[in-house]
Motif scaffolding. Structure first.
Motif, PDB file in Angstrom:
ATOM      1  N   ILE A  60      12.160   7.105  -1.811  1.00  0.00           N
ATOM      2  CA  ILE A  60      11.386   6.038  -1.185  1.00  0.00           C
ATOM      3  C   ILE A  60      11.916   5.716   0.209  1.00  0.00           C
ATOM      4  O   ILE A  60      11.204   5.205   1.053  1.00  0.00           O
ATOM      5  CB  ILE A  60      11.352   4.783  -2.075  1.00  0.00           C
ATOM      6  CG1 ILE A  60      10.274   3.819  -1.593  1.00  0.00           C
ATOM      7  CG2 ILE A  60      12.708   4.102  -2.113  1.00  0.00           C
ATOM      8  CD1 ILE A  60       9.874   2.791  -2.591  1.00  0.00           C
ATOM      9  N   TRP A  61      13.168   6.042   0.505  1.00  0.00           N
ATOM     10  CA  TRP A  61      13.729   5.744   1.814  1.00  0.00           C
ATOM     11  C   TRP A  61      13.190   6.669   2.891  1.00  0.00           C
ATOM     12  O   TRP A  61      13.220   6.331   4.061  1.00  0.00           O
ATOM     13  CB  TRP A  61      15.249   5.819   1.763  1.00  0.00           C
ATOM     14  CG  TRP A  61      15.805   4.795   0.842  1.00  0.00           C
ATOM     15  CD1 TRP A  61      16.392   5.022  -0.364  1.00  0.00           C
ATOM     16  CD2 TRP A  61      15.794   3.380   1.015  1.00  0.00           C
ATOM     17  NE1 TRP A  61      16.743   3.841  -0.953  1.00  0.00           N
ATOM     18  CE2 TRP A  61      16.390   2.805  -0.126  1.00  0.00           C
ATOM     19  CE3 TRP A  61      15.328   2.529   2.005  1.00  0.00           C
ATOM     20  CZ2 TRP A  61      16.536   1.438  -0.282  1.00  0.00           C
ATOM     21  CZ3 TRP A  61      15.483   1.167   1.841  1.00  0.00           C
ATOM     22  CH2 TRP A  61      16.080   0.637   0.719  1.00  0.00           C
ATOM     23  N   LEU A  62      12.718   7.829   2.508  1.00  0.00           N
ATOM     24  CA  LEU A  62      12.149   8.750   3.481  1.00  0.00           C
ATOM     25  C   LEU A  62      10.641   8.620   3.606  1.00  0.00           C
ATOM     26  O   LEU A  62      10.055   9.164   4.521  1.00  0.00           O
ATOM     27  CB  LEU A  62      12.481  10.202   3.098  1.00  0.00           C
ATOM     28  CG  LEU A  62      13.929  10.605   3.233  1.00  0.00           C
ATOM     29  CD1 LEU A  62      14.098  12.025   2.733  1.00  0.00           C
ATOM     30  CD2 LEU A  62      14.387  10.496   4.662  1.00  0.00           C
ATOM     31  N   PHE A  63      10.024   7.949   2.664  1.00  0.00           N
ATOM     32  CA  PHE A  63       8.571   7.862   2.689  1.00  0.00           C
ATOM     33  C   PHE A  63       8.145   6.915   3.776  1.00  0.00           C
ATOM     34  O   PHE A  63       8.740   5.859   3.928  1.00  0.00           O
ATOM     35  CB  PHE A  63       8.050   7.376   1.338  1.00  0.00           C
ATOM     36  CG  PHE A  63       6.572   7.484   1.225  1.00  0.00           C
ATOM     37  CD1 PHE A  63       5.996   8.695   0.963  1.00  0.00           C
ATOM     38  CD2 PHE A  63       5.771   6.395   1.436  1.00  0.00           C
ATOM     39  CE1 PHE A  63       4.629   8.814   0.883  1.00  0.00           C
ATOM     40  CE2 PHE A  63       4.420   6.499   1.362  1.00  0.00           C
ATOM     41  CZ  PHE A  63       3.840   7.710   1.083  1.00  0.00           C
ATOM     42  N   PRO A  64       7.164   7.189   4.606  1.00  0.00           N
ATOM     43  CA  PRO A  64       6.225   8.297   4.573  1.00  0.00           C
ATOM     44  C   PRO A  64       6.721   9.559   5.278  1.00  0.00           C
ATOM     45  O   PRO A  64       6.040  10.567   5.261  1.00  0.00           O
ATOM     46  CB  PRO A  64       4.999   7.747   5.288  1.00  0.00           C
ATOM     47  CG  PRO A  64       5.533   6.750   6.236  1.00  0.00           C
ATOM     48  CD  PRO A  64       6.761   6.186   5.578  1.00  0.00           C
ATOM     49  N   LEU A 124       0.827  -1.207   0.000  1.00  0.00           N
ATOM     50  CA  LEU A 124       0.000   0.000   0.000  1.00  0.00           C
ATOM     51  C   LEU A 124       0.866   1.264   0.000  1.00  0.00           C
ATOM     52  O   LEU A 124       0.617   2.202  -0.762  1.00  0.00           O
ATOM     53  CB  LEU A 124      -0.931   0.000   1.211  1.00  0.00           C
ATOM     54  CG  LEU A 124      -1.782   1.241   1.398  1.00  0.00           C
ATOM     55  CD1 LEU A 124      -2.892   1.272   0.369  1.00  0.00           C
ATOM     56  CD2 LEU A 124      -2.331   1.284   2.804  1.00  0.00           C
ATOM     57  N   LEU A 125       1.915   1.275   0.821  1.00  0.00           N
ATOM     58  CA  LEU A 125       2.815   2.421   0.849  1.00  0.00           C
ATOM     59  C   LEU A 125       3.564   2.586  -0.471  1.00  0.00           C
ATOM     60  O   LEU A 125       3.813   3.708  -0.903  1.00  0.00           O
ATOM     61  CB  LEU A 125       3.828   2.288   1.987  1.00  0.00           C
ATOM     62  CG  LEU A 125       3.343   2.622   3.382  1.00  0.00           C
ATOM     63  CD1 LEU A 125       4.484   2.496   4.372  1.00  0.00           C
ATOM     64  CD2 LEU A 125       2.749   4.001   3.451  1.00  0.00           C
ATOM     65  N   TYR A 126       3.911   1.482  -1.087  1.00  0.00           N
ATOM     66  CA  TYR A 126       4.599   1.555  -2.369  1.00  0.00           C
ATOM     67  C   TYR A 126       3.723   2.242  -3.410  1.00  0.00           C
ATOM     68  O   TYR A 126       4.185   3.128  -4.136  1.00  0.00           O
ATOM     69  CB  TYR A 126       5.007   0.159  -2.848  1.00  0.00           C
ATOM     70  CG  TYR A 126       5.616   0.165  -4.219  1.00  0.00           C
ATOM     71  CD1 TYR A 126       6.919   0.605  -4.410  1.00  0.00           C
ATOM     72  CD2 TYR A 126       4.885  -0.238  -5.328  1.00  0.00           C
ATOM     73  CE1 TYR A 126       7.487   0.641  -5.682  1.00  0.00           C
ATOM     74  CE2 TYR A 126       5.438  -0.214  -6.588  1.00  0.00           C
ATOM     75  CZ  TYR A 126       6.733   0.222  -6.759  1.00  0.00           C
ATOM     76  OH  TYR A 126       7.282   0.250  -8.008  1.00  0.00           O
ATOM     77  N   PHE A 127       2.443   1.839  -3.493  1.00  0.00           N
ATOM     78  CA  PHE A 127       1.558   2.470  -4.464  1.00  0.00           C
ATOM     79  C   PHE A 127       1.259   3.916  -4.109  1.00  0.00           C
ATOM     80  O   PHE A 127       1.137   4.765  -4.991  1.00  0.00           O
ATOM     81  CB  PHE A 127       0.265   1.664  -4.629  1.00  0.00           C
ATOM     82  CG  PHE A 127       0.458   0.408  -5.424  1.00  0.00           C
ATOM     83  CD1 PHE A 127       0.853   0.471  -6.746  1.00  0.00           C
ATOM     84  CD2 PHE A 127       0.264  -0.825  -4.845  1.00  0.00           C
ATOM     85  CE1 PHE A 127       1.046  -0.673  -7.497  1.00  0.00           C
ATOM     86  CE2 PHE A 127       0.455  -1.979  -5.583  1.00  0.00           C
ATOM     87  CZ  PHE A 127       0.847  -1.905  -6.903  1.00  0.00           C
TER      88      PHE A 127
END
Length: 154
Positions: free
Chosen positions: A78-82, A61-64
């Motif tokens: 992507i390393w800082l998300f979320p 879900l986080l990837y999308f």
């Protein structure tokens, strides 16, 4: 403001979910250690698959969500998300830098307190086995909360 609150909630939920997975792994390792101490059969290790399954689904879900945000904005790591830094102009960079400084200071305060709390762990190790895992994750949650409470000026 709304996206920073959403990002804070996602960050904290991620840490809580990781804590749940680590607690489940800790139980399995404890059962394995008992088997190693007493190698006579029957050998049995029970492991709940739900935390791992929820973590995988949450990661997907986080990837999308990350891909959707990347299409709308540029330079999202992507390393800082979320946990995103909202730095559109110089003022926002200054506020973000000050919030990072406050989060760093909160780490300098919370880590010695956490280390002092870990000294007490042998007194109640049987009642609260996951205490070291939760202490380490609590340090990260304190950092996240400190950052987002100071970033709300943006």
């Amino acid at each position: 403001m709304r996206s920073s609150i959403f990002s804070m909630i996602l960050s904290i939920f991620t840490l809580v979910l990781i804590g749940w997975v680590l607690a489940t792994l800790y139980d399995a390792y404890t059962q394995f250690a008992i088997i190693m101490k007493n190698p006579t059969p029957p050998w049995e290790i029970s492991l709940s698959i739900w935390p791992f399954l929820i973590l995988v689904l949450y990661s997907i879900l986080l990837y999308f969500l990350y891909r959707y945000k990347k299409n709308n904005k540029e330079k999202i790591s992507i390393w800082l998300f979320p946990l995103q830094f909202s730095e559109g102009d110089e003022r926002e960079r200054e506020i973000s830098g000050e919030a990072c400084r406050k989060a760093f200071i909160s780490t300098w305060i919370s880590v010695p307190i956490a280390a002092s709390a870990l000294v007490l762990y042998p007194l109640f190790a049987e009642q609260f086995r996951y205490f070291p895992i939760f202490i380490v994750l609590l340090i990260l949650i304190i950092q996240i909360l400190t950052y987002f409470f100071h970033i709300r000026k943006i």
